[in-house]
Design a protein around this motif. Structure first.
Motif, short mmCIF file in Angstrom:
data_model
loop_
_atom_site.label_atom_id
_atom_site.label_comp_id
_atom_site.label_asym_id
_atom_site.label_seq_id
_atom_site.Cartn_x
_atom_site.Cartn_y
_atom_site.Cartn_z
N GLY A 1 0.78 -1.22 0.00
CA GLY A 1 0.00 0.00 0.00
C GLY A 1 0.82 1.28 0.00
N ARG A 2 2.14 1.17 -0.17
CA ARG A 2 3.00 2.35 -0.13
C ARG A 2 3.83 2.44 -1.41
N PRO A 3 4.02 3.68 -1.95
CA PRO A 3 4.90 3.83 -3.11
C PRO A 3 6.33 3.43 -2.73
N ALA A 4 6.98 2.68 -3.60
CA ALA A 4 8.33 2.21 -3.31
C ALA A 4 9.16 2.22 -4.59
N PHE A 5 10.41 2.64 -4.47
CA PHE A 5 11.36 2.54 -5.58
C PHE A 5 11.78 1.07 -5.72
N HIS A 6 11.76 0.57 -6.95
CA HIS A 6 12.20 -0.79 -7.24
C HIS A 6 13.52 -0.69 -8.00
N LEU A 7 14.57 -1.30 -7.43
CA LEU A 7 15.88 -1.31 -8.06
C LEU A 7 16.30 -2.75 -8.33
N HIS A 8 17.13 -2.92 -9.36
CA HIS A 8 17.53 -4.27 -9.77
C HIS A 8 18.98 -4.24 -10.23
N GLY A 9 19.69 -5.34 -10.00
CA GLY A 9 21.05 -5.46 -10.47
C GLY A 9 21.72 -6.69 -9.89
N GLU A 10 23.05 -6.68 -9.87
CA GLU A 10 23.82 -7.80 -9.33
C GLU A 10 24.72 -7.31 -8.21
N VAL A 11 24.90 -8.16 -7.19
CA VAL A 11 25.78 -7.84 -6.08
C VAL A 11 26.56 -9.09 -5.70
N PRO A 12 27.79 -8.93 -5.17
CA PRO A 12 28.50 -10.08 -4.62
C PRO A 12 27.97 -10.38 -3.23
N SER A 13 28.09 -11.64 -2.80
CA SER A 13 27.60 -11.99 -1.47
C SER A 13 28.42 -11.32 -0.39
N GLY A 14 29.75 -11.19 -0.61
CA GLY A 14 30.61 -10.47 0.32
C GLY A 14 30.40 -10.88 1.75
N PRO A 15 30.20 -9.89 2.66
CA PRO A 15 30.03 -10.21 4.09
C PRO A 15 28.74 -10.97 4.38
N LEU A 16 27.80 -10.97 3.44
CA LEU A 16 26.56 -11.73 3.67
C LEU A 16 26.86 -13.22 3.82
N GLU A 17 27.89 -13.69 3.14
CA GLU A 17 28.23 -15.11 3.21
C GLU A 17 28.68 -15.49 4.62
N GLU A 18 29.51 -14.63 5.22
CA GLU A 18 29.98 -14.92 6.58
C GLU A 18 28.85 -14.78 7.59
N TRP A 19 28.07 -13.72 7.46
CA TRP A 19 27.04 -13.44 8.46
C TRP A 19 25.83 -14.35 8.33
N SER A 20 25.66 -15.00 7.19
CA SER A 20 24.56 -15.96 7.03
C SER A 20 25.06 -17.39 7.20
N LEU A 21 26.26 -17.55 7.76
CA LEU A 21 26.85 -18.88 8.02
C LEU A 21 27.09 -19.64 6.73
N GLY A 22 27.41 -18.92 5.67
CA GLY A 22 27.70 -19.55 4.40
C GLY A 22 26.48 -19.93 3.58
N LEU A 23 25.29 -19.60 4.06
CA LEU A 23 24.08 -19.98 3.35
C LEU A 23 23.87 -19.11 2.11
N ILE A 24 24.21 -17.82 2.19
CA ILE A 24 24.08 -16.92 1.05
C ILE A 24 25.47 -16.77 0.44
N ALA A 25 25.65 -17.19 -0.81
CA ALA A 25 27.00 -17.23 -1.37
C ALA A 25 26.97 -16.93 -2.87
N GLY A 26 28.16 -16.52 -3.39
CA GLY A 26 28.33 -16.32 -4.83
C GLY A 26 27.75 -15.01 -5.32
N ARG A 27 27.62 -14.91 -6.64
CA ARG A 27 27.02 -13.73 -7.25
C ARG A 27 25.50 -13.79 -7.09
N LEU A 28 24.91 -12.63 -6.84
CA LEU A 28 23.49 -12.58 -6.54
C LEU A 28 22.79 -11.59 -7.46
N ARG A 29 21.66 -12.00 -8.00
CA ARG A 29 20.76 -11.04 -8.66
C ARG A 29 19.88 -10.44 -7.57
N ALA A 30 19.85 -9.13 -7.50
CA ALA A 30 19.17 -8.47 -6.39
C ALA A 30 18.03 -7.60 -6.88
#
Length: 241
Positions: free
Chosen positions: A161-190
Motif C-alpha cells: 500500500g505504499r509507493p516504493a522505488f524498485h531497483l535491480h542489479g547484481e551484487v556479490p555476497s561479500g560479508p553476507l556469506e559470513e554473516w549468514s553462516l555460508g548460506l548466502i553465497a556467490g554472485r546474486l541477482r538483487a
C-alpha cells in the motif's frame, strides 16, 4: 435560468477533463537516481533501532548440518540494535517441519526446541544463528552492501500500500556469506524495494546465480514495524550448555 444549464454542464465537463488530466500527469515519476536512492536508504536504515523481519528461502535443498538432515526455510522475528534478535526458525528435518525458538543478546544465544519446554544456551562449539548486524552494520551490513552496488532503477511500484522505488542489479555476497553462516553465497541477482517517503528498505530479494537454474535459490527479506519498542532479556532459568 435554463439558459445557464448548458454552459454550466460544459464547464463541469471541462473541469472533470482537467482534473483527470492532472491526476494522470501526477503519477509518480522518480526524480532521484539509483545511487542517490541507495545512499538515502543506507542512511535511513542506519537510524533504525528495531525492525520486524521475515527471511524466507526457496530452491534446491541446502543443509545446516554435516549429516544433511536440517534445511532452513524461514525465520521470522525482531531485530534490536546493535546485535539482538528473537524469533522462530522453521526447519525441515527428516520430512517434518520443526520450529525452533531463537534468542540472541550480544554474544550469547539461546534456542528452544519443541517438546523441551525450556531455553538452552547455545555455545559457539554447537553452532550459531544469523548475525543480526547483517541488517544494520554501516560498513558490512546489507544496506551498506546495496549502497555500494550497481543497481538500476526499474520504477516506482506499490508495495504493502505504499509507493516504493524498485531497483535491480547484481551484487556479490561479500560479508553476507559470513554473516549468514555460508548460506548466502556467490554472485546474486538483487531486487530491492525502498519506501519512497522514508527511504526505508521494505523488501530484498536475492537469487543465487550459481544455483540450479531449474530450481534457483531465492532469499527474500521483508522488513516492517520499524522502531517499535522492544526489550530483550535473557530467559529465566535457561540451562547453560
Amino acid at each position: 435560468m435554463k439558459r445557464w444549464i448548458g454552459p454550466a454542464l460544459c464547464l463541469l465537463g471541462w473541469l472533470y477533463l482537467l482534473a483527470n488530466t492532472a491526476c494522470r500527469s501526477a503519477s509518480p515519476t522518480p526524480a532521484l537516481s539509483a545511487p542517490e536512492i541507495l545512499q538515502r536508504a543506507a542512511r535511513a536504515m542506519a537510524e533504525i533501532e528495531t525492525v520486524h523481519f521475515v527471511l524466507e528461502r526457496r530452491g534446491a535443498p541446502d543443509y545446516l548440518d554435516t549429516a544433511r538432515t536440517m534445511m532452513l526455510r524461514r525465520v521470522e522475528g525482531d531485530i534490536v540494535r546493535p546485535n539482538g534478535l528473537r524469533g522462530t526458525a522453521r526447519i525441515f528435518t527428516l520430512g517434518m517441519v520443526t520450529e525452533i525458538g531463537v534468542l540472541r543478546i550480544g554474544e550469547r544465544t539461546w534456542v528452544a526446541f519443541p517438546g523441551i519446554g525450556r531455553w538452552e544456551e547455545l555455545s559457539p562449539e554447537r553452532g550459531t544463528v544469523i548475525d543480526p548486524r547483517l541488517f544494520f552494520d554501516a560498513e558490512q551490513g546489507l544496506p551498506a552492501l546495496l549502497a555500494r552496488a550497481e543497481l538500476r532503477l526499474v520504477g516506482v511500484e506499490t508495495l504493502e500500500g505504499r509507493p516504493a522505488f524498485h531497483l535491480h542489479g547484481e551484487v556479490p555476497s561479500g560479508p553476507l556469506e559470513e554473516w549468514s553462516l555460508g548460506l548466502i553465497a556467490g554472485r546474486l541477482r538483487a531486487d530491492l524495494w525502498v519506501e519512497a517517503r522514508t527511504f526505508r528498505i521494505l523488501r530484498v530479494r536475492l537469487v543465487e546465480r550459481d544455483s540450479d537454474p531449474q530450481d534457483p535459490t531465492v532469499w527474500q527479506i521483508t522488513l516492517s514495524d520499524f522502531n517499535r519498542p522492544i526489550e530483550l532479556h535473557p530467559p529465566e532459568g535457561s540451562a547453560s550448555s
